[in-house]
Design a protein around this motif. Structure first.
Motif, PDB file in Angstrom:
ATOM      1  N   MET A  81       0.836  -1.179   0.000  1.00 48.88           N
ATOM      2  CA  MET A  81       0.000   0.000   0.000  1.00 48.88           C
ATOM      3  C   MET A  81       0.883   1.245   0.000  1.00 48.88           C
ATOM      4  O   MET A  81       1.876   1.313   0.702  1.00 48.88           O
ATOM      5  N   LYS A  82       0.501   2.210  -0.763  1.00 51.80           N
ATOM      6  CA  LYS A  82       1.215   3.484  -0.793  1.00 51.80           C
ATOM      7  C   LYS A  82       0.552   4.454   0.168  1.00 51.80           C
ATOM      8  O   LYS A  82      -0.558   4.237   0.626  1.00 51.80           O
ATOM      9  N   THR A  83       1.254   5.538   0.461  1.00 53.99           N
ATOM     10  CA  THR A  83       0.678   6.578   1.303  1.00 53.99           C
ATOM     11  C   THR A  83      -0.534   7.172   0.596  1.00 53.99           C
ATOM     12  O   THR A  83      -0.489   7.465  -0.594  1.00 53.99           O
ATOM     13  N   LYS A  84      -1.607   7.355   1.357  1.00 53.26           N
ATOM     14  CA  LYS A  84      -2.866   7.856   0.817  1.00 53.26           C
ATOM     15  C   LYS A  84      -3.254   9.116   1.586  1.00 53.26           C
ATOM     16  O   LYS A  84      -3.223   9.134   2.815  1.00 53.26           O
TER      17      LYS A  84
ATOM     18  N   THR B  33      -2.902   8.113   5.433  1.00 59.74           N
ATOM     19  CA  THR B  33      -2.619   6.738   5.835  1.00 59.74           C
ATOM     20  C   THR B  33      -1.325   6.316   5.160  1.00 59.74           C
ATOM     21  O   THR B  33      -1.211   6.403   3.933  1.00 59.74           O
ATOM     22  N   ASP B  34      -0.344   5.885   5.964  1.00 60.32           N
ATOM     23  CA  ASP B  34       0.937   5.489   5.373  1.00 60.32           C
ATOM     24  C   ASP B  34       0.991   3.988   5.126  1.00 60.32           C
ATOM     25  O   ASP B  34       0.056   3.243   5.449  1.00 60.32           O
ATOM     26  N   GLU B  35       2.086   3.556   4.534  1.00 61.32           N
ATOM     27  CA  GLU B  35       2.253   2.151   4.140  1.00 61.32           C
ATOM     28  C   GLU B  35       2.305   1.200   5.337  1.00 61.32           C
ATOM     29  O   GLU B  35       2.138  -0.003   5.185  1.00 61.32           O
ATOM     30  N   ASN B  36       2.513   1.731   6.544  1.00 59.07           N
ATOM     31  CA  ASN B  36       2.545   0.905   7.749  1.00 59.07           C
ATOM     32  C   ASN B  36       1.201   0.845   8.461  1.00 59.07           C
ATOM     33  O   ASN B  36       1.087   0.234   9.517  1.00 59.07           O
TER      34      ASN B  36
END
Length: 90
Positions: free
Chosen positions: A1-4, A23-26
């Motif tokens: 997932m990429k940062t959104k 929302t970040d990749e973590n």
């Protein structure tokens, strides 16, 4: 997932200017008001608030309450009891 990055939305579904959910990749979810990070929700359930900006203005407080799904009184109680951590997010 990429940062959104998304604008917060009103009850009518309209984008709210200058109020963002990131929302970040973590899986960390950040609330940003204008150029300042106000709060972060960690996947572990831990919540951190920026020590300087968490209660910066009425507008920031309104959207912080929406992000946290609670009132300012509840937020202050959680800060005092150590449930929420005040830290430098900026």
């Amino acid at each position: 997932m990429k940062t959104k990055v998304e604008n917060m939305t009103s009850k009518n579904g309209n984008s709210i200017p200058n109020q963002f959910i990131i929302t970040d990749e973590n899986g960390n979810e950040f609330f940003q008001s204008y150029d300042s990070i106000i709060a972060v929700k960690r996947p572990s359930g831990k919540i951190e608030l920026d020590e300087k900006y968490w209660d910066y203005s009425t507008t920031t407080g309104k959207y912080r309450n929406i992000f946290l799904h609670e009132t300012k009184d509840i937020t202050e109680m959680k800060i005092k009891s150590g449930v929420y951590i005040l830290t430098d997010l900026n």
